[in-house]
Scaffold this motif. Structure first.
Motif, mmCIF file in Angstrom:
data_model
loop_
_atom_site.group_PDB
_atom_site.id
_atom_site.type_symbol
_atom_site.label_atom_id
_atom_site.label_comp_id
_atom_site.label_asym_id
_atom_site.label_seq_id
_atom_site.Cartn_x
_atom_site.Cartn_y
_atom_site.Cartn_z
ATOM 1 N N VAL A 1 -1.186 -5.191 -7.004
ATOM 2 C CA VAL A 1 -1.791 -6.018 -7.528
ATOM 3 C C VAL A 1 -1.127 -7.276 -6.016
ATOM 4 N N PRO A 2 -1.699 -7.549 -5.251
ATOM 5 C CA PRO A 2 -0.640 -8.270 -3.811
ATOM 6 C C PRO A 2 -0.435 -9.535 -4.575
ATOM 7 N N THR A 3 0.308 -10.447 -3.765
ATOM 8 C CA THR A 3 0.507 -11.809 -3.717
ATOM 9 C C THR A 3 -0.668 -12.072 -2.990
ATOM 10 N N GLN A 4 -0.355 -13.685 -3.295
ATOM 11 C CA GLN A 4 -1.960 -15.014 -3.010
ATOM 12 C C GLN A 4 -1.239 -16.190 -2.955
ATOM 13 N N ILE A 5 -1.912 -16.570 -1.435
ATOM 14 C CA ILE A 5 -1.412 -18.065 -1.119
ATOM 15 C C ILE A 5 -2.964 -18.588 -0.838
ATOM 16 N N GLU A 6 -2.851 -20.356 -1.285
ATOM 17 C CA GLU A 6 -4.310 -20.520 -1.631
ATOM 18 C C GLU A 6 -4.742 -21.734 -0.303
ATOM 19 N N VAL B 1 2.105 -1.680 -9.626
ATOM 20 C CA VAL B 1 2.762 -2.283 -8.297
ATOM 21 C C VAL B 1 2.457 -3.399 -7.813
ATOM 22 N N ARG B 2 3.519 -4.314 -8.017
ATOM 23 C CA ARG B 2 3.047 -5.694 -7.330
ATOM 24 C C ARG B 2 3.704 -6.558 -6.156
ATOM 25 N N ALA B 3 3.578 -7.484 -5.495
ATOM 26 C CA ALA B 3 3.738 -8.083 -4.635
ATOM 27 C C ALA B 3 4.129 -9.359 -5.437
ATOM 28 N N TRP B 4 5.179 -9.889 -5.096
ATOM 29 C CA TRP B 4 5.428 -11.560 -5.687
ATOM 30 C C TRP B 4 6.021 -12.876 -4.961
ATOM 31 N N THR B 5 5.435 -13.954 -4.427
ATOM 32 C CA THR B 5 5.778 -15.092 -3.957
ATOM 33 C C THR B 5 7.228 -15.512 -4.597
ATOM 34 N N ILE B 6 8.106 -15.612 -3.163
ATOM 35 C CA ILE B 6 8.913 -16.363 -3.335
ATOM 36 C C ILE B 6 9.783 -17.129 -2.270
ATOM 37 N N GLN B 7 9.940 -18.342 -2.058
ATOM 38 C CA GLN B 7 11.084 -19.447 -1.191
ATOM 39 C C GLN B 7 12.040 -18.372 -0.210
ATOM 40 N N GLU B 8 11.878 -18.239 1.553
ATOM 41 C CA GLU B 8 13.259 -17.741 1.811
ATOM 42 C C GLU B 8 14.239 -18.797 1.277
ATOM 43 N N GLY B 9 15.309 -17.395 0.801
ATOM 44 C CA GLY B 9 16.692 -18.374 0.885
ATOM 45 C C GLY B 9 16.568 -18.355 -0.999
ATOM 46 N N TRP B 10 15.814 -18.273 -1.685
ATOM 47 C CA TRP B 10 16.060 -18.327 -3.376
ATOM 48 C C TRP B 10 17.074 -17.149 -3.389
ATOM 49 N N LYS B 11 17.750 -17.370 -5.138
ATOM 50 C CA LYS B 11 18.624 -16.053 -5.211
ATOM 51 C C LYS B 11 17.619 -15.611 -6.344
ATOM 52 N N ALA B 12 18.215 -14.522 -6.510
ATOM 53 C CA ALA B 12 17.697 -14.231 -7.814
ATOM 54 C C ALA B 12 17.289 -13.674 -9.035
ATOM 55 N N PRO B 13 18.204 -15.059 -9.622
ATOM 56 C CA PRO B 13 17.413 -15.376 -10.883
ATOM 57 C C PRO B 13 16.204 -16.239 -10.926
ATOM 58 N N GLN B 14 15.990 -17.012 -9.541
ATOM 59 C CA GLN B 14 14.717 -18.064 -8.850
ATOM 60 C C GLN B 14 13.775 -17.086 -8.914
ATOM 61 N N ALA B 15 13.821 -15.981 -8.383
ATOM 62 C CA ALA B 15 13.056 -14.828 -7.759
ATOM 63 C C ALA B 15 12.423 -14.693 -9.194
ATOM 64 N N ALA B 16 13.876 -14.020 -10.004
ATOM 65 C CA ALA B 16 12.661 -13.763 -11.127
ATOM 66 C C ALA B 16 11.643 -14.861 -12.149
ATOM 67 N N SER B 17 12.243 -15.563 -12.162
ATOM 68 C CA SER B 17 11.129 -16.940 -12.414
ATOM 69 C C SER B 17 9.623 -16.505 -12.660
ATOM 70 N N VAL B 18 9.450 -16.241 -10.692
ATOM 71 C CA VAL B 18 7.647 -16.263 -11.068
ATOM 72 C C VAL B 18 7.380 -15.377 -11.530
ATOM 73 N N ILE B 19 7.731 -14.362 -12.042
ATOM 74 C CA ILE B 19 7.235 -13.319 -13.019
ATOM 75 C C ILE B 19 6.843 -13.884 -14.510
ATOM 76 N N HIS B 20 8.736 -14.763 -14.878
ATOM 77 C CA HIS B 20 8.124 -15.183 -16.192
ATOM 78 C C HIS B 20 10.085 -16.467 -16.088
ATOM 79 N N THR B 21 9.136 -17.449 -16.462
ATOM 80 C CA THR B 21 10.664 -18.056 -17.245
ATOM 81 C C THR B 21 11.865 -17.362 -17.771
ATOM 82 N N ASN C 1 0.778 -1.537 0.109
ATOM 83 C CA ASN C 1 0.452 -0.373 0.229
ATOM 84 C C ASN C 1 0.951 1.244 0.277
ATOM 85 N N LYS C 2 1.945 1.125 1.271
ATOM 86 C CA LYS C 2 2.828 2.405 0.723
ATOM 87 C C LYS C 2 3.337 2.989 -0.338
#
Length: 365
Positions: free
Chosen positions: A65-70, A292-312, A53-54
């Motif tokens: 766009v917030p991030t979500q869980i199921e 402005v969008r939030a993206w979900t990743i696992q703790e400890g992920w490196k930058a390329p892995q984080a980028a993959s949640v946007i697009h492989t 929000n900030k």
């Protein structure tokens, strides 16, 4: 990321009421009889995050766009489920698929809501479900032990797996869950294929009556005492109050209702954030005029892995990441100001993404 948290508990403890309140895309039938939820209902839930929000206030994007869980609402469990009682087999199959468990426990008295288990007993209720899950896990472990026992005598790798399984069996036979057993990263493959139910992290929800929603009561206190050695969190909330809040469409009405009950936010927000934390998830942000969008990743992920949640393709063609810490972004007010102040960093493939990073990726198509 299809990370799921399953809502479980005995029948008529408030599971479906909680699911109805927490889900913004699906509704479960909340009825006062057993097994009203036969197929698991799945709802996508926005993760409340003031940082998003900030950032939106500063950037003023076209959309946020917030991030979500199921969240999965699973049929109520009864004693004997591990042997197929009630809807036991279906319940246990559904819970096996989730990543974490939200265990709802009744901590209120109401003679109008059926209860076959006798007087209100949160510790006993918890133990019923614990026992059923442990018995099912014990069955899985024993079957694998039988399957590999002979081969393990002449195979060092299988012998190591066998030893882990024997430890798990002894632990379960003592009435303890696998998540409380110390298993190293190297030993974990021995049980990975079993998808053990009691290995999953658990968050307890003490569903209390309205007067106890802020302070808890004698029942929630008993529950908290019983799980103090589990390294587990107990969220105290009134599911019926949360359901009423979620049904209000007018923000002003919702705010007035919460003020009347001396609430600064719905307790559901705490529950969702705690579930997110339980799953060891981090959030990073992308911030631009379009969104402005939030993206979900696992703790400890490196930058390329984080980028993959946007697009492989972002991971495959990763070059660098432009990174601004959330605190710097808020302090300086914009990406340009952070760049001018030298607060925008260029990070490579080994960079471990921090919770709250604001990122932009450079990549080859």
């Amino acid at each position: 990321m299809a990370l799921q948290a399953g809502v479980v508990g005995l029948p008529n403890v408030g599971k479906s009421t909680l699911f109805n309140a927490v889900s913004n895309s699906a509704k479960a039938q909340a009825s006062n009889y057993r097994f009203c939820t036969i197929e698991p209902n799945v709802g996508l839930v926005d993760v409340p995050d003031e940082r998003l929000n900030k950032l939106a206030e500063l950037v003023k994007p076209d959309r946020v766009v917030p991030t979500q869980i199921e969240i999965v609402d699973i049929a109520g469990l009864v004693k004997g489920a591990s042997k197929g009682e009630g809807l036991g087999n279906k319940f246990l199959a559904n819970i096996r698929e989730v990543d974490a468990i939200i265990h709802v426990i009744r901590c209120f008295e109401d003679e109008n809501i059926l209860r076959d288990e006798g007087p209100i007993n949160p510790v006993g209720d918890k133990e019923i479900i614990d026992t059923e899950l442990q018995l099912k896990d014990l069955d899985s472990v024993e079957k694998k032990i039988s399957r590999i026992e002979k081969q393990a005598r002449n195979d060092q790798k299988l012998k190591a797996e066998y030893d882990v399984l024997v430890r798990c069996k002894a632990h379960l036979e003592q009435g303890k869950s696998i998540r409380t057993l110390e298993i190293t990263k190297e030993e974990r493959p021995a049980i990975a294929d079993l998808f053990l139910l009691t290995e999953k992290p658990v968050l307890y929800v003490a569903n209390v009556d309205e007067p106890s929603m802020h302070t808890g009561n004698k029942f929630s206190a008993l529950l908290q005492e019983s799980v103090k050695n589990e390294n587990a969190e107990v969220i105290i909330m009134s599911n019926s109050i949360e359901a009423q809040i979620s049904e209000m469409e007018d923000p002003a009405d919702k705010q007035m209702f919460m003020e009347e009950y001396k609430m600064t936010e719905p307790a559901l927000n705490r529950l969702i954030r705690s579930t997110y934390k339980l799953l060891k998830l981090y959030t990073y942000f992308t911030a631009g005029v379009q969104e402005v969008r939030a993206w979900t990743i696992q703790e400890g992920w490196k930058a390329p892995q984080a980028a993959s949640v946007i697009h492989t393709d972002f991971e495959k063609g990763f070059i660098k990441a432009e990174v601004i810490s959330y605190s710097d972004y808020v302090q300086y007010g914009s990406e340009a100001a952070c760049r001018d102040a030298g607060r925008l960093r260029i990070e490579g493939k080994e960079y471990i993404v921090k919770d709250g990073d604001v990122m932009h990726f450079r990549f080859n198509v």
